[in-house]
Scaffold this motif. Structure first.
Motif, PDB file in Angstrom:
ATOM      1  N   GLY A   1      26.634 -87.173  -0.449  1.00 15.69           N
ATOM      2  CA  GLY A   1      25.405 -87.011   0.318  1.00 15.69           C
ATOM      3  C   GLY A   1      25.654 -86.617   1.759  1.00 15.69           C
ATOM      4  N   ALA A   2      26.785 -87.049   2.305  1.00 12.97           N
ATOM      5  CA  ALA A   2      27.102 -86.702   3.689  1.00 12.97           C
ATOM      6  C   ALA A   2      27.381 -85.222   3.833  1.00 12.97           C
ATOM      7  CB  ALA A   2      28.310 -87.512   4.161  1.00 12.97           C
ATOM      8  N   VAL A   3      27.879 -84.581   2.763  1.00 16.02           N
ATOM      9  CA  VAL A   3      28.181 -83.142   2.808  1.00 16.02           C
ATOM     10  C   VAL A   3      26.996 -82.315   2.324  1.00 16.02           C
ATOM     11  CG1 VAL A   3      29.680 -81.339   1.884  1.00 16.02           C
ATOM     12  CG2 VAL A   3      30.647 -83.548   2.526  1.00 16.02           C
ATOM     13  N   LEU A   4      26.377 -82.747   1.228  1.00 16.71           N
ATOM     14  CA  LEU A   4      25.230 -82.018   0.670  1.00 16.71           C
ATOM     15  C   LEU A   4      23.961 -82.476   1.380  1.00 16.71           C
ATOM     16  CD1 LEU A   4      25.748 -81.938  -3.200  1.00 16.71           C
ATOM     17  CD2 LEU A   4      25.569 -79.985  -1.697  1.00 16.71           C
ATOM     18  N   ALA A   5      23.592 -81.778   2.418  1.00 14.42           N
ATOM     19  CA  ALA A   5      22.441 -82.163   3.229  1.00 14.42           C
ATOM     20  C   ALA A   5      21.188 -82.329   2.368  1.00 14.42           C
ATOM     21  CB  ALA A   5      22.181 -81.108   4.298  1.00 14.42           C
ATOM     22  N   GLY A   6      20.586 -83.510   2.431  1.00  9.72           N
ATOM     23  CA  GLY A   6      19.336 -83.757   1.737  1.00  9.72           C
ATOM     24  C   GLY A   6      19.470 -84.134   0.278  1.00  9.72           C
ATOM     25  N   PHE A   7      20.693 -84.143  -0.261  1.00  9.02           N
ATOM     26  CA  PHE A   7      20.859 -84.436  -1.689  1.00  9.02           C
ATOM     27  C   PHE A   7      20.444 -85.866  -2.017  1.00  9.02           C
ATOM     28  CE2 PHE A   7      23.745 -86.172  -5.009  1.00  9.02           C
ATOM     29  CZ  PHE A   7      23.199 -85.511  -6.097  1.00  9.02           C
ATOM     30  N   GLY A   8      21.088 -86.826  -1.372  1.00  3.65           N
ATOM     31  CA  GLY A   8      20.763 -88.220  -1.649  1.00  3.65           C
ATOM     32  C   GLY A   8      19.332 -88.558  -1.304  1.00  3.65           C
ATOM     33  N   GLU A   9      18.863 -88.023  -0.195  1.00  5.33           N
ATOM     34  CA  GLU A   9      17.493 -88.309   0.246  1.00  5.33           C
ATOM     35  C   GLU A   9      16.462 -87.765  -0.753  1.00  5.33           C
ATOM     36  OE1 GLU A   9      20.022 -87.932   4.015  1.00  5.33           O
ATOM     37  OE2 GLU A   9      19.851 -86.941   2.067  1.00  5.33           O
ATOM     38  N   SER A  10      16.720 -86.574  -1.300  1.00  5.20           N
ATOM     39  CA  SER A  10      15.760 -86.001  -2.247  1.00  5.20           C
ATOM     40  C   SER A  10      15.781 -86.747  -3.579  1.00  5.20           C
ATOM     41  CB  SER A  10      16.042 -84.508  -2.462  1.00  5.20           C
ATOM     42  OG  SER A  10      17.347 -84.283  -2.960  1.00  5.20           O
TER      43      SER A  10
ATOM     44  N   THR B   1      31.069 -77.567  -8.100  1.00 12.59           N
ATOM     45  CA  THR B   1      31.114 -77.233  -6.682  1.00 12.59           C
ATOM     46  C   THR B   1      30.729 -75.786  -6.436  1.00 12.59           C
ATOM     47  OG1 THR B   1      32.866 -78.850  -6.269  1.00 12.59           O
ATOM     48  CG2 THR B   1      32.603 -77.108  -4.663  1.00 12.59           C
ATOM     49  N   HIS B   2      31.389 -74.872  -7.118  1.00 12.30           N
ATOM     50  CA  HIS B   2      31.183 -73.443  -6.876  1.00 12.30           C
ATOM     51  C   HIS B   2      29.770 -73.007  -7.224  1.00 12.30           C
ATOM     52  CE1 HIS B   2      31.635 -69.063  -7.599  1.00 12.30           C
ATOM     53  NE2 HIS B   2      32.532 -69.135  -6.621  1.00 12.30           N
TER      54      HIS B   2
ATOM     55  N   PHE C   1      33.873 -80.107  -2.855  1.00 12.61           N
ATOM     56  CA  PHE C   1      34.952 -80.308  -3.824  1.00 12.61           C
ATOM     57  C   PHE C   1      35.740 -81.575  -3.520  1.00 12.61           C
ATOM     58  CE2 PHE C   1      39.308 -79.420  -5.371  1.00 12.61           C
ATOM     59  CZ  PHE C   1      39.036 -79.159  -6.704  1.00 12.61           C
ATOM     60  N   ASP C   2      35.969 -81.819  -2.251  1.00 14.81           N
ATOM     61  CA  ASP C   2      36.765 -82.978  -1.841  1.00 14.81           C
ATOM     62  C   ASP C   2      36.036 -84.315  -2.005  1.00 14.81           C
ATOM     63  OD1 ASP C   2      38.976 -81.462  -1.207  1.00 14.81           O
ATOM     64  OD2 ASP C   2      38.490 -81.297   0.928  1.00 14.81           O
ATOM     65  N   THR C   3      34.732 -84.280  -2.246  1.00 14.58           N
ATOM     66  CA  THR C   3      33.959 -85.528  -2.343  1.00 14.58           C
ATOM     67  C   THR C   3      33.602 -85.929  -3.772  1.00 14.58           C
ATOM     68  OG1 THR C   3      31.770 -84.477  -2.194  1.00 14.58           O
ATOM     69  CG2 THR C   3      32.889 -85.014  -0.107  1.00 14.58           C
ATOM     70  N   LEU C   4      33.874 -85.070  -4.752  1.00 15.50           N
ATOM     71  CA  LEU C   4      33.296 -85.250  -6.087  1.00 15.50           C
ATOM     72  C   LEU C   4      34.147 -86.042  -7.077  1.00 15.50           C
ATOM     73  CD1 LEU C   4      31.566 -81.837  -6.927  1.00 15.50           C
ATOM     74  CD2 LEU C   4      30.531 -83.940  -6.093  1.00 15.50           C
ATOM     75  N   ASP C   5      35.291 -86.551  -6.659  1.00 15.00           N
ATOM     76  CA  ASP C   5      36.182 -87.196  -7.621  1.00 15.00           C
ATOM     77  C   ASP C   5      35.488 -88.305  -8.417  1.00 15.00           C
ATOM     78  OD1 ASP C   5      38.267 -85.545  -7.004  1.00 15.00           O
ATOM     79  OD2 ASP C   5      39.329 -86.986  -5.746  1.00 15.00           O
TER      80      ASP C   5
ATOM     81  N   VAL D   1      21.079 -71.448  -0.183  1.00  9.36           N
ATOM     82  CA  VAL D   1      20.080 -70.977   0.784  1.00  9.36           C
ATOM     83  C   VAL D   1      20.223 -71.726   2.112  1.00  9.36           C
ATOM     84  CG1 VAL D   1      17.593 -70.783   1.225  1.00  9.36           C
ATOM     85  CG2 VAL D   1      18.499 -70.332  -1.060  1.00  9.36           C
ATOM     86  N   ILE D   2      20.568 -73.002   2.024  1.00  9.64           N
ATOM     87  CA  ILE D   2      20.725 -73.810   3.235  1.00  9.64           C
ATOM     88  C   ILE D   2      21.981 -73.420   4.010  1.00  9.64           C
ATOM     89  CG2 ILE D   2      21.132 -76.171   4.066  1.00  9.64           C
ATOM     90  CD1 ILE D   2      19.434 -77.172   1.762  1.00  9.64           C
ATOM     91  N   TRP D   3      23.032 -73.015   3.282  1.00  7.14           N
ATOM     92  CA  TRP D   3      24.340 -72.749   3.887  1.00  7.14           C
ATOM     93  C   TRP D   3      24.720 -71.274   3.964  1.00  7.14           C
ATOM     94  CZ3 TRP D   3      27.148 -76.157  -0.260  1.00  7.14           C
ATOM     95  CH2 TRP D   3      26.916 -77.502  -0.005  1.00  7.14           C
TER      96      TRP D   3
END
Length: 270
Positions: free
Chosen positions: A137-146, A29-30, A55-59, A41-43
């Motif tokens: 993917g809902a939190v990491l913008a573009g992750f799933g799509e890429s 996460t960090h 962090f809350d999504t990675l379990d 860069v995006i955030w």
């Protein structure tokens, strides 16, 4: 041919267990929130809150890979704890996810444990539960799509590489090092160790998506007799995503990072 420098004696590489899951989750996460050439860069103005959200999504992503027995970590056997309470338990993560004033350095200092770098993996024949991955993917913008875009750009015959049973293709998902330990070559040591380990376990190949130039360099140029190949690539700045409604957007701007899907051949098929 010059040899790679040996790993200093104070460091130890070993498989990750469930007791390391929270530490591994924090490192992944960090490093993405504050060190990635894409997400940081995006955030730029929301790094801390996005760090907590990821962090809350990675379990499931972390737990599935550790449970596979195929994930490894690099530990510092001479690690100096910052708090006595951490030493008492062999390490501890001290994040308070309600503390929005914490910056990257403060969060780094609160990662008080001897795990320094991780190489998370799973068997390609035993994939993630995608319903449990969706929140990432809902939190990491573009992750799933890429990831899907790189898959579409991969023009190999799926039959030429995809596993037909367990123990054939190792999927590498999440390479991360504590940011204050960067520049020591820990990631490359872990990568080469994992390649040898996977080959010894009978795997014929490893696939990894690399969103960092250093990761691409290591995995696309493995030590002999292994062979690395970039099988698909896109650029975060020029890649334009089209959703199911026909709407188009540059999801990863303003990052200009090259994203690569890499396949490492560990042994040629007969």
């Amino acid at each position: 041919m010059s040899s790679k420098p040996a790993l200093p004696a104070r460091y130890e590489i070993r498989p990750l267990g469930p007791e390391h899951a929270e530490w591994a989750k924090a490192i992944v996460t960090h490093s993405n929130a504050f060190g990635s050439p894409v997400w940081s860069v995006i955030w730029p103005d929301e790094l801390t809150i996005c760090n907590y959200k990821v962090f809350d999504t990675l379990d499931h992503m972390i737990d599935h890979q550790i449970a596979s027995g195929l994930s490894i970590g690099l530990f510092d056997t001479e690690y100096q704890y910052k708090r006595p309470e951490s030493a008492a338990t062999g390490g501890k993560l001290w994040w308070d996810t309600t503390d929005l004033s914490a910056d990257g350095d403060k969060l780094m200092a609160q990662m008080d444990f001897p795990l320094l770098s991780v190489a998370l993996s799973y068997d390609g024949f035993v994939p993630f539960d995608m319903s449990k991955i969706a929140p990432v993917g809902a939190v990491l913008a573009g992750f799933g799509e890429s990831i899907h875009a790189l898959e579409a750009l991969d023009k190999r015959d799926p039959a030429s590489w995809k596993p037909t049973g367990p123990g054939q293709v190792l999927m590498r998902n999440a390479t991360a090092t504590k940011l204050d330990e960067g520049g020591k070559g820990l990631m490359s040591h872990l990568a080469r160790y994992l390649m040898r380990r996977a080959a010894d376990q009978g795997f014929r190949g490893i696939q990894i998506e690399a969103y960092n130039d250093r990761v691409t360099g290591v995995w696309s140029n493995p030590p002999p007799p292994f062979k690395g190949e970039i099988v698909s690539s896109l650029n975060a700045w020029t890649w334009e995503h089209e959703n199911e409604k026909g709407e188009r957007a540059y999801l990863l701007r303003p990052s200009k990072q090259d994203l690569n899907k890499i396949y490492v051949t560990l042994r040629e098929e007969a």
